[in-house]
Design a protein around this motif. Structure first.
Motif, PDB file in Angstrom:
ATOM      1  N   ASP A  75       0.817  -1.218   0.000  1.00  0.00           N
ATOM      2  CA  ASP A  75       0.000   0.000   0.000  1.00  0.00           C
ATOM      3  C   ASP A  75       0.851   1.268   0.000  1.00  0.00           C
ATOM      4  O   ASP A  75       0.456   2.282  -0.576  1.00  0.00           O
ATOM      5  N   THR A  79       1.441   0.826  -5.148  1.00  0.00           N
ATOM      6  CA  THR A  79       0.108   1.001  -5.739  1.00  0.00           C
ATOM      7  C   THR A  79       0.160   1.325  -7.225  1.00  0.00           C
ATOM      8  O   THR A  79      -0.813   1.106  -7.933  1.00  0.00           O
ATOM      9  N   TYR A  84      -0.751  -4.672  -8.776  1.00  0.00           N
ATOM     10  CA  TYR A  84      -0.939  -4.350  -7.355  1.00  0.00           C
ATOM     11  C   TYR A  84      -2.219  -4.973  -6.796  1.00  0.00           C
ATOM     12  O   TYR A  84      -2.178  -5.651  -5.767  1.00  0.00           O
TER      13      TYR A  84
END
Length: 121
Positions: A75, A79, A84
């Motif tokens: 995160d 991203t 992802y």
């Protein structure tokens, strides 16, 4: 790619009779490789491994901790990677299954919290 190998080893070491979905590790580049940037995650994956003799609950709670840390790194740093969402989803599925397995094994489900294994000295 070092991180994904270490997390895979943690997953394999933490397996109980119940099966866990193994997070995807097929991408040569992408989110898994992106996680290699986080030295703290590498240290966690390398050093937070309970011995095989540890209880299944210790393995499950440690596995939840390692997967939570991996998702935090994803995160924070990854991203922008094309894979992802797929990689994060696979880590979340493995984490959720570890939690369910822990609750099934524990006499008191309240002990099923992510806990980093610390080697006794």
């Amino acid at each position: 790619m070092k991180i994904k190998t270490m997390i895979a080893a943690t997953l394999v070491a933490g397996l109980t009779p119940a099966t866990l979905p193994i997070p995807i590790f097929s991408a040569v580049a992408g989110a898994n490789q992106c996680m290699d940037q986080d030295a703290r995650l590498a240290e966690i994956a390398e050093n937070a491994k309970p011995p095989q003799s540890a209880s299944s609950i210790v393995h499950m709670t440690n596995l939840m901790y390692v997967l939570d840390e991996a998702m935090k790194t994803l995160d924070r740093l990854c991203t922008h990677e094309a894979d992802y969402a797929q990689v994060r989803e696979s880590y979340q599925a493995a984490r959720d299954q570890a939690f369910e397995n822990c609750k099934a094994l524990a006499s008191n489900p309240s002990i099923c919290v992510p806990t980093r294994y610390v080697r006794p000295y």
